[in-house]
Motif scaffolding. Structure first.
Motif, mmCIF file in Angstrom:
data_model
loop_
_atom_site.group_PDB
_atom_site.id
_atom_site.type_symbol
_atom_site.label_atom_id
_atom_site.label_comp_id
_atom_site.label_asym_id
_atom_site.label_seq_id
_atom_site.Cartn_x
_atom_site.Cartn_y
_atom_site.Cartn_z
ATOM 1 N N ILE A 1 -3.574 16.183 6.751
ATOM 2 C CA ILE A 1 -2.882 15.413 7.788
ATOM 3 C C ILE A 1 -2.013 14.333 7.164
ATOM 4 O O ILE A 1 -0.867 14.128 7.564
ATOM 5 C CB ILE A 1 -3.890 14.812 8.790
ATOM 6 C CG1 ILE A 1 -4.600 15.916 9.574
ATOM 7 C CG2 ILE A 1 -3.187 13.851 9.757
ATOM 8 C CD1 ILE A 1 -5.716 15.398 10.487
ATOM 9 N N TRP A 2 -2.565 13.622 6.172
ATOM 10 C CA TRP A 2 -1.757 12.570 5.535
ATOM 11 C C TRP A 2 -0.979 13.088 4.332
ATOM 12 O O TRP A 2 0.146 12.653 4.084
ATOM 13 C CB TRP A 2 -2.620 11.368 5.170
ATOM 14 C CG TRP A 2 -3.633 11.545 4.088
ATOM 15 C CD1 TRP A 2 -4.958 11.861 4.233
ATOM 16 C CD2 TRP A 2 -3.431 11.400 2.675
ATOM 17 N NE1 TRP A 2 -5.592 11.923 3.025
ATOM 18 C CE2 TRP A 2 -4.678 11.647 2.040
ATOM 19 C CE3 TRP A 2 -2.327 11.097 1.882
ATOM 20 C CZ2 TRP A 2 -4.845 11.593 0.658
ATOM 21 C CZ3 TRP A 2 -2.478 11.039 0.507
ATOM 22 C CH2 TRP A 2 -3.725 11.289 -0.094
ATOM 23 N N LYS A 3 -1.545 14.038 3.594
ATOM 24 C CA LYS A 3 -0.863 14.501 2.384
ATOM 25 C C LYS A 3 0.436 15.225 2.698
ATOM 26 O O LYS A 3 1.408 15.139 1.926
ATOM 27 C CB LYS A 3 -1.791 15.407 1.581
ATOM 28 C CG LYS A 3 -2.896 14.655 0.850
ATOM 29 C CD LYS A 3 -3.720 15.577 -0.033
ATOM 30 C CE LYS A 3 -4.750 14.796 -0.818
ATOM 31 N NZ LYS A 3 -5.560 15.681 -1.701
ATOM 32 N N THR B 1 0.848 -1.197 0.000
ATOM 33 C CA THR B 1 0.000 0.000 0.000
ATOM 34 C C THR B 1 0.882 1.245 0.000
ATOM 35 O O THR B 1 0.844 2.059 0.928
ATOM 36 C CB THR B 1 -0.942 0.016 1.215
ATOM 37 O OG1 THR B 1 -0.175 -0.175 2.427
ATOM 38 C CG2 THR B 1 -2.011 -1.056 1.119
ATOM 39 N N PRO B 2 1.701 1.429 -1.032
ATOM 40 C CA PRO B 2 2.642 2.548 -1.043
ATOM 41 C C PRO B 2 1.931 3.894 -1.139
ATOM 42 O O PRO B 2 0.778 3.998 -1.554
ATOM 43 C CB PRO B 2 3.483 2.273 -2.292
ATOM 44 C CG PRO B 2 2.590 1.465 -3.182
ATOM 45 C CD PRO B 2 1.796 0.601 -2.251
ATOM 46 N N GLY B 3 2.683 4.916 -0.756
ATOM 47 C CA GLY B 3 2.183 6.273 -0.817
ATOM 48 C C GLY B 3 2.834 7.121 0.257
ATOM 49 O O GLY B 3 3.529 8.093 -0.035
ATOM 50 N N ASN C 1 -4.583 3.860 -2.777
ATOM 51 C CA ASN C 1 -4.539 2.738 -1.838
ATOM 52 C C ASN C 1 -5.447 2.960 -0.642
ATOM 53 O O ASN C 1 -6.031 2.001 -0.115
ATOM 54 C CB ASN C 1 -3.096 2.492 -1.407
ATOM 55 C CG ASN C 1 -2.295 1.782 -2.465
ATOM 56 O OD1 ASN C 1 -2.743 0.785 -3.031
ATOM 57 N ND2 ASN C 1 -1.103 2.284 -2.773
ATOM 58 N N ARG C 2 -5.591 4.199 -0.192
ATOM 59 C CA ARG C 2 -6.555 4.495 0.866
ATOM 60 C C ARG C 2 -7.961 4.109 0.415
ATOM 61 O O ARG C 2 -8.722 3.480 1.158
ATOM 62 C CB ARG C 2 -6.497 5.986 1.231
ATOM 63 C CG ARG C 2 -5.306 6.369 2.091
ATOM 64 C CD ARG C 2 -5.123 7.884 2.134
ATOM 65 N NE ARG C 2 -6.296 8.575 2.671
ATOM 66 C CZ ARG C 2 -6.486 8.878 3.961
ATOM 67 N NH1 ARG C 2 -5.583 8.518 4.859
ATOM 68 N NH2 ARG C 2 -7.566 9.522 4.349
ATOM 69 N N SER C 3 -8.322 4.462 -0.808
ATOM 70 C CA SER C 3 -9.656 4.146 -1.321
ATOM 71 C C SER C 3 -9.881 2.642 -1.368
ATOM 72 O O SER C 3 -10.964 2.147 -1.017
ATOM 73 C CB SER C 3 -9.841 4.751 -2.713
ATOM 74 O OG SER C 3 -9.820 6.160 -2.659
ATOM 75 N N MET D 1 -0.680 7.998 -5.330
ATOM 76 C CA MET D 1 -0.623 6.567 -5.055
ATOM 77 C C MET D 1 -1.267 6.265 -3.703
ATOM 78 O O MET D 1 -2.037 5.293 -3.559
ATOM 79 C CB MET D 1 0.844 6.104 -5.074
ATOM 80 C CG MET D 1 1.035 4.604 -5.081
ATOM 81 S SD MET D 1 2.801 4.195 -5.113
ATOM 82 C CE MET D 1 3.282 4.949 -6.674
ATOM 83 N N GLN D 2 -0.969 7.093 -2.709
ATOM 84 C CA GLN D 2 -1.529 6.866 -1.380
ATOM 85 C C GLN D 2 -3.049 7.021 -1.400
ATOM 86 O O GLN D 2 -3.769 6.226 -0.773
ATOM 87 C CB GLN D 2 -0.914 7.828 -0.359
ATOM 88 C CG GLN D 2 -1.373 7.546 1.074
ATOM 89 C CD GLN D 2 -0.548 8.283 2.102
ATOM 90 O OE1 GLN D 2 0.480 8.878 1.789
ATOM 91 N NE2 GLN D 2 -0.982 8.246 3.354
#
Length: 225
Positions: A186-188, A148-150, A200-202, A196-197
Motif C-alpha cells: 500500500i505504501w511501497k 520524514t522523507p520517503g 522513518n516509519r520505524s 528511506m521511508q
C-alpha cells in the motif's frame, strides 16, 4: 494502486490533552482534531479517488496540518468555525508534502507561517531550515516538525508530544492508512524512496502512541517489549 478508507463524516475524532502545563513546558496544552479523514479508493484502471487527512492542532499555536484538495475550502471553513476559529486565526500551516490533495487550500491562511515539505515561508519571505540534514523545526517546546522523507524526498511529519494518549504524530503519507502496517505494498507502491521511508516509519512507530495517517483513520500504536 492502493485502497484505504473511504471518506466519512468530518469532525470524527478529537484527541484532547489533559497534561499539566508544567509537563508541557512552554508549549502549553494542545489538542488534535480531524477536520476531514483522508481516503483513497481505486476506481477504473489507472484511476483513484483520494484526499489527504486535514487536521487542526489547537493550543498555544493554532496549526493546520495538510489542507486537502481545492474542493475542500468550505469544509475547512466550516470545520474551523465549529472550533470558534477562522482561517486568520491559524498561525502555522504544515503540509507534509507537496501533492495536490495535501496543499489545495494554502491561500486560505494568509496570516500563517507555511511549512510545505522542506520549504518554510511567511508571505514572500523564505527561510532556510536544514531538514535535509535530519534536523527538526520546533514550533515550540512540544510541537515538532520532523523530516520524514520517503513517500517523497521532502516529506515532514508533525509530532505533538503532549496529548492525553502520549505522542501523536500527524504523518501524512509516511503512513497511508493503518492497513499498510500489514500490507506494505500500500505504501511501497507510492514511495519515491522505499528504504528511506521504511526507516522513518520505524522511527515514528517507536515514538508514537497515536498516528494520523494520510489516507485513513487515526490509529493507536501497540508497543511491544
Amino acid at each position: 494502486m492502493y485502497s484505504c478508507t473511504e471518506p466519512t463524516s468530518i469532525y470524527m475524532y478529537n484527541i484532547s490533552s489533559n497534561l499539566s502545563k508544567s509537563m508541557a513546558k512552554n508549549g502549553g496544552v494542545y489538542s488534535v482534531h480531524i477536520l476531514k479523514e483522508g481516503y483513497s479508493k481505486a476506481e477504473e484502471p489507472g484511476e483513484q479517488r483520494a484526499c489527504g487527512t486535514i487536521s487542526l492542532v489547537k493550543g498555544t499555536h493554532k496549526i493546520i496540518v495538510d489542507t486537502g484538495n481545492p474542493w475542500d475550502r468550505e469544509l475547512i471553513v466550516r470545520g474551523l468555525a465549529s472550533h470558534g476559529l477562522c482561517a486568520d486565526d491559524i498561525d502555522h500551516v504544515v503540509c507534509t508534502h507537496g501533492h495536490s490533495d495535501h496543499v489545495g487550500n494554502l491561500n486560505l491562511f494568509l496570516n500563517a507561517r507555511h511549512i510545505v515539505g522542506y520549504d518554510v515561508c511567511q508571505g514572500d519571505l523564505y527561510t532556510d531550515h536544514p531538514f535535509s540534514e535530519g534536523i527538526s523545526l520546533w514550533i515550540d517546546d512540544v510541537v515538532e516538525v520532523k523530516p520524514t522523507p520517503g513517500h517523497t524526498h521532502s516529506d515532514v511529519s508533525l509530532i505533538v508530544h503532549n496529548t492525553k494518549d502520549g505522542v501523536t504524530v500527524i504523518a501524512g503519507d509516511l503512513f497511508e492508512c493503518e492497513e499498510d502496517l500489514k500490507n506494505p505494498s500500500i505504501w511501497k507502491d507510492n514511495s519515491e524512496a522505499p528504504d528511506m521511508q521504511e526507516s522513518n516509519r520505524s522511527q515514528v512507530l517507536t515514538v508514537a502512541n497515536v498516528i494520523v495517517p494520510g489516507h485513513g483513520k487515526l490509529f493507536h500504536v501497540t508497543k511491544t517489549k
